[in-house]
Design an enzyme around this catalytic site. Structure first.
Site: not given
Length: 227
Positions: A84, A138
């Protein structure tokens, strides 16, 4: 300014478009920029990873000779995050782009000697290197034993600098190391600056959205992933 004027992202509904940040995303960027240690507790699908990737790209372009690590509970997720960042870089105006020395799925190196690597969160992931910014995505989903080994091995790579940063982000996932660091941050027993975002802060998420989501999943799943 850089993010909202030059970063492009891929959205589910509109494809490639300019990244227009929500208010809480702007506050996240300010927190990262002004503090060495940040911990963010956010619901799913709030654009948290995209926000951080955009900040890291700015950091790499405008700070020469820096090392940045993108770490996730799985190597594939870390590489996806780097992908990304690479997409955002490719869509920058040419006058903002650095020359590229190295460019693959695991790491990139720019002409100004800034490097960004992507790897799984493990005790051996970046051992031996020195990093200006470590982004932990995460982190609550990293098994507790690995999380503890990771910090024992990696924290020394951060302490060699006075402006190095740790950005830790996760959706809650039980009582683990992320939980401990979060609680300690709230009670000021460590130096992490806590950032919390509620699902209702995302435009378009209201009580009707909550009811629909629970109806299509379950209340326990909603509480775990969003509430």
């Amino acid at each position: 300014y850089f993010i909202e004027n030059y970063i492009k992202i891929v959205t589910l509904d509109h494809g490639l478009q300019q990244f227009k940040m929500y208010n809480f995303q702007r506050e996240m960027v300010d927190t990262f920029h002004d503090n060495r240690f940040s911990i963010c507790k956010l619901p799913r699908q709030t654009g948290k990873s995209t926000t951080i990737i955009s900040y890291l790209l700015h950091y790499a372009i405008f700070n020469a000779n820096t090392n940045i690590a993108i770490l996730a509970n799985k190597a594939a997720i870390a590489r996806d995050l780097l992908g990304r960042l690479q997409l955002a870089y490719e869509n920058l105006p040419k006058w903002l782009q650095q020359g590229v020395i190295n460019w693959n799925k695991g790491n990139i190196e720019l002409e100004n000697k800034s490097q960004i690597v992507a790897a799984a969160t493990s005790s051996s992931a970046i051992r031996g290197g020195s990093y200006n910014v470590i982004f932990l995505d995460e982190f609550a989903f990293v098994p507790s034993n690995i999380a503890e080994q990771f910090f024992a091995a990696v924290y020394p790579t951060i302490t060699s600098g006075q402006n190095t940063k740790v950005i830790m982000v996760s959706t809650p996932h039980g009582m683990n190391m992320f939980y401990k660091i979060w609680v300690d941050a709230q009670e000021k027993r460590n130096d992490y600056i806590p950032v919390e975002v509620h699902w209702s802060e995302v435009p378009g998420r209201d009580e009707a959205w909550k009811i629909e989501t629970i109806r299509n999943t379950s209340e326990s799943q909603f509480n775990s992933e969003f509430e």
